[in-house]
Structure formats: C-alpha cells, structure tokens
Scaffold this motif. Structure first.
Motif, PDB file in Angstrom:
ATOM      1  N   VAL A   1       0.850  -1.191   0.000  1.00 14.67           N
ATOM      2  CA  VAL A   1       0.000   0.000   0.000  1.00 14.67           C
ATOM      3  C   VAL A   1       0.886   1.240   0.000  1.00 14.67           C
ATOM      4  O   VAL A   1       1.926   1.285   0.662  1.00 14.67           O
ATOM      5  N   THR A   2       0.471   2.250  -0.784  1.00 23.50           N
ATOM      6  CA  THR A   2       1.176   3.524  -0.844  1.00 23.50           C
ATOM      7  C   THR A   2       0.228   4.631  -0.417  1.00 23.50           C
ATOM      8  O   THR A   2      -0.912   4.693  -0.905  1.00 23.50           O
ATOM      9  N   PHE A   3       0.689   5.485   0.478  1.00 23.89           N
ATOM     10  CA  PHE A   3      -0.123   6.607   0.933  1.00 23.89           C
ATOM     11  C   PHE A   3       0.361   7.876   0.235  1.00 23.89           C
ATOM     12  O   PHE A   3       1.543   8.226   0.292  1.00 23.89           O
ATOM     13  N   SER A   4      -0.583   8.520  -0.463  1.00 21.70           N
ATOM     14  CA  SER A   4      -0.255   9.676  -1.272  1.00 21.70           C
ATOM     15  C   SER A   4      -1.264  10.786  -0.997  1.00 21.70           C
ATOM     16  O   SER A   4      -1.961  10.773   0.006  1.00 21.70           O
ATOM     17  N   GLY A   5      -1.323  11.763  -1.877  1.00 22.98           N
ATOM     18  CA  GLY A   5      -2.255  12.862  -1.628  1.00 22.98           C
ATOM     19  C   GLY A   5      -2.394  13.770  -2.826  1.00 22.98           C
ATOM     20  O   GLY A   5      -2.142  13.349  -3.960  1.00 22.98           O
ATOM     21  N   GLY A   6      -2.698  15.054  -2.550  1.00 24.55           N
ATOM     22  CA  GLY A   6      -2.540  15.757  -1.294  1.00 24.55           C
ATOM     23  C   GLY A   6      -1.184  15.482  -0.635  1.00 24.55           C
ATOM     24  O   GLY A   6      -0.227  15.094  -1.239  1.00 24.55           O
ATOM     25  N   GLU A   7      -1.198  15.718   0.649  1.00 27.85           N
ATOM     26  CA  GLU A   7      -0.034  15.454   1.493  1.00 27.85           C
ATOM     27  C   GLU A   7      -0.473  14.577   2.652  1.00 27.85           C
ATOM     28  O   GLU A   7      -1.236  15.030   3.512  1.00 27.85           O
ATOM     29  N   PRO A   8      -0.040  13.301   2.693  1.00 30.51           N
ATOM     30  CA  PRO A   8      -0.483  12.393   3.749  1.00 30.51           C
ATOM     31  C   PRO A   8      -0.234  12.909   5.156  1.00 30.51           C
ATOM     32  O   PRO A   8      -1.023  12.636   6.066  1.00 30.51           O
ATOM     33  N   PHE A   9       0.852  13.656   5.355  1.00 34.26           N
ATOM     34  CA  PHE A   9       1.165  14.148   6.699  1.00 34.26           C
ATOM     35  C   PHE A   9       0.201  15.237   7.179  1.00 34.26           C
ATOM     36  O   PHE A   9       0.225  15.592   8.356  1.00 34.26           O
TER      37      PHE A   9
ATOM     38  N   ILE B   1       1.978  -5.840   5.761  1.00 31.21           N
ATOM     39  CA  ILE B   1       1.747  -5.228   4.456  1.00 31.21           C
ATOM     40  C   ILE B   1       2.834  -4.179   4.203  1.00 31.21           C
ATOM     41  O   ILE B   1       3.054  -3.291   5.024  1.00 31.21           O
ATOM     42  N   HIS B   2       3.514  -4.284   3.075  1.00 31.32           N
ATOM     43  CA  HIS B   2       4.565  -3.341   2.705  1.00 31.32           C
ATOM     44  C   HIS B   2       3.969  -1.935   2.561  1.00 31.32           C
ATOM     45  O   HIS B   2       2.936  -1.747   1.909  1.00 31.32           O
ATOM     46  N   THR B   3       4.632  -0.943   3.162  1.00 31.75           N
ATOM     47  CA  THR B   3       4.099   0.418   3.162  1.00 31.75           C
ATOM     48  C   THR B   3       5.053   1.384   2.481  1.00 31.75           C
ATOM     49  O   THR B   3       6.278   1.313   2.665  1.00 31.75           O
ATOM     50  N   ALA B   4       4.473   2.294   1.694  1.00 36.29           N
ATOM     51  CA  ALA B   4       5.239   3.363   1.057  1.00 36.29           C
ATOM     52  C   ALA B   4       4.463   4.671   1.222  1.00 36.29           C
ATOM     53  O   ALA B   4       3.256   4.664   1.481  1.00 36.29           O
ATOM     54  N   ILE B   5       5.180   5.785   1.071  1.00 31.30           N
ATOM     55  CA  ILE B   5       4.545   7.099   1.154  1.00 31.30           C
ATOM     56  C   ILE B   5       5.108   7.993   0.061  1.00 31.30           C
ATOM     57  O   ILE B   5       6.291   7.880  -0.303  1.00 31.30           O
ATOM     58  N   GLU B   6       4.265   8.844  -0.491  1.00 33.25           N
ATOM     59  CA  GLU B   6       4.676   9.898  -1.410  1.00 33.25           C
ATOM     60  C   GLU B   6       4.394  11.217  -0.712  1.00 33.25           C
ATOM     61  O   GLU B   6       3.233  11.530  -0.431  1.00 33.25           O
ATOM     62  N   THR B   7       5.437  11.995  -0.440  1.00 28.87           N
ATOM     63  CA  THR B   7       5.283  13.161   0.420  1.00 28.87           C
ATOM     64  C   THR B   7       6.155  14.323  -0.042  1.00 28.87           C
ATOM     65  O   THR B   7       7.230  14.123  -0.614  1.00 28.87           O
TER      66      THR B   7
END
Length: 308
Positions: A134-142, A160-166
C-alpha cells in the motif's frame, strides 16, 4: 471537552479522495494507493487539485449531467445558471447528491475510519504477497498525520509493505513517528532555489530541505528515494537538477534519486474544482530530453539514479 472530542474524531477518521487499485508506479509490485485529502503546497502544476483542500467539497461532472434540473429544488445549496448547478457555501449536500439521478453531483472525498480503510486495503492483500503493498499519497499524507501513523502501524501488524509519497513539508515530530512503520519513502524536492520554490509552490523549501537532511543522515536513509517532478520552465532546468544533486550527495553520497517526466493530463481535472491550471500547454519530455536530464544528474555526481 467539545474541542477534545473534535480532535479525537479527526484522528479516528480520514478524508480520502481516491483509492487506486493495481497501481504499478507508486512502489514495487502491484499496489493500492490511498490518496489523502489536504495539502499545504499550491504547486502551479498540481497533479491532484481535488486533493488540495482539507475540507470535503461537492463537485459537478458535466459529462454525467442529463439536465433534469432535479437539483433546482435545493435553493439554499444550489444556484442553477447556464444550464448547470453552482454550489453555495453549505456543508450538507447529502440530499442533493441522493436526488441527482445520474451521479453528476458528488462529494470529492469520503470519510474512512481506521477499520474501514484497513478493510479496503486488505481487499487486495492477495496481490501484496508478490512484492506489492500500500502507498499513501495525496494531497499530502502528513496533513492527516496522526491517522496516517495509526494506519501505518496497522499495516505493519498485518505485514503489508508500506510506502509514502510526500512533500516532506511537515513537522519533524510527525516524520520521526512515521518512519519506523514505512518500508519506502518517496520525497519530492521540486525546486532548489528558495525564491523560485516559494513562487511556484507558495511555501518555503527550507523545512523540506531540513527534513531531507535529517532522514538522509538517519538509520532510515536506505528507505528513501528523492524525486524531482520535471516541470517545463520551472523544475526542468539543468541548473535546478545540478543544485538538487549537489545538495543531496553532500548529505549522503549514496542517495537514490529519480526524475519524473511531466504529465500534461492533470489540467483536465481543474474544471471539476473550479480552479485554473497554472501552466501553459506543454507535452511530456521525449526520451532524448529525459536522457539529457539524466546526464546532468550524473555529471553532478549522483551515483544511484533511478530511470523510468
């Protein structure tokens, strides 16, 4: 007491404007990408203008509208002109949306509790076993940081493998809380020059650079990929790429760096949210043009260059 309850509600629920299944460009393998609403930046080229505002809004899809005028009955919420509805400053559009027979009027996002979002993510769990996640993106996840950290913890518990786009335009405190639960961290460093960054994104680059310096010197540095979206006349210049690379390798010579080709398709979204796209009409860069930018980064000293 009322304020405390409101704060707890914000932490226990998140506004999500999209969930993209089977994504292949937001990390390794097949991924589910969750787009959180709200962003502190106002990039002139924003790819997801529907994710900018922190509040849930109502939007109109003119291609779905059958011009039945059912929405005209809601005088407090709707101002009907030029054969289409315009929305008044009103929070509750539930009944308006239910009444529209063609779904031309919708909210731009949905509220998710931790359990509801976790269940949604786990619908694709079978694909995560083959290198996805799962990748958390946005917007801005923070912007919804406390909820983000809670869902990251749940994902780690479920393996579950985690990624973020920030953008990394957030507090160092939140970053430190999130990093132990992230397997991959994509960070945008768009424009190095402070004045140009301010003009193009409406925020200073200093906080972003300070946070990047921290993470590239931390025990989590190997999880990080720094990205520069290549925007014509703005970030896609030899000088900008050279300055970014020099900054990064001075902190960590082994830093991983990626440049993203310009995507002109985002401009079509702006009409939905009554915003104007901030750029003229440009095309994606050709393979030859991308190779030129790669050469600039390599000549500046980058060792670990990720190519599309």
């Amino acid at each position: 007491m009322k304020l405390l309850k409101e704060q707890l509600m914000k932490i226990s629920k998140a506004l999500v404007f999209d969930i993209k299944r089977f994504a292949i460009h937001d990390g390794s393998g097949l991924r589910t990408t969750v787009f959180f609403k709200g962003c502190p930046l106002r990039c002139l080229w924003c790819q997801n203008p529907e994710g900018l505002n922190t509040q849930r809004q109502v939007i109109y899809f003119k291609n779905k509208c059958i011009h039945c005028r059912c929405c005209q009955q809601f005088k407090e919420q709707i101002n009907y002109q030029n054969d289409r509805p315009y929305f008044q400053n009103h929070q509750d559009f539930d009944q308006v949306i239910k009444t529209c027979p063609s779904s031309a009027i919708q909210y731009d996002s949905q509220e998710y509790t931790l359990d509801k979002l976790m269940n949604k993510i786990k619908e694709d769990e079978v694909f995560f076993q083959h290198g996805g996640g799962v990748t958390f993106s946005g917007g801005e996840p923070f912007m919804q940081g406390e909820f983000l950290i809670k869902i990251l913890k749940r994902c780690q518990k479920e393996k579950i493998h985690t990624a973020i786009e920030t953008s990394f335009y957030t507090s160092l405190e939140l970053i430190k809380k999130a990093l132990p639960y992230l397997d991959l961290v994509y960070i945008d460093l768009k424009i190095f020059d402070e004045q140009k960054h301010q003009a193009c994104t409406n925020v200073s680059s200093q906080l972003i650079k300070e946070n990047i310096r921290y993470v590239l010197q931390s025990e989590y540095k190997d999880k990080v990929i720094i990205r520069t979206p290549l925007i014509p006349t703005m970030s896609a210049t030899d000088e900008n790429i050279h300055q970014i690379v020099k900054f990064l390798i001075q902190i960590n010579p082994e830093v991983k760096y990626e440049m993203l080709n310009y995507n002109p398709l985002a401009s079509a979204k702006y009409e939905l949210v009554n915003l104007k796209y901030g750029l003229e009409s440009y095309q994606m860069f050709t393979k030859q043009q991308m190779q030129h930018f790669y050469d600039v980064a390599l000549q500046a000293g980058i060792k670990n260059l990720i190519k599309e």
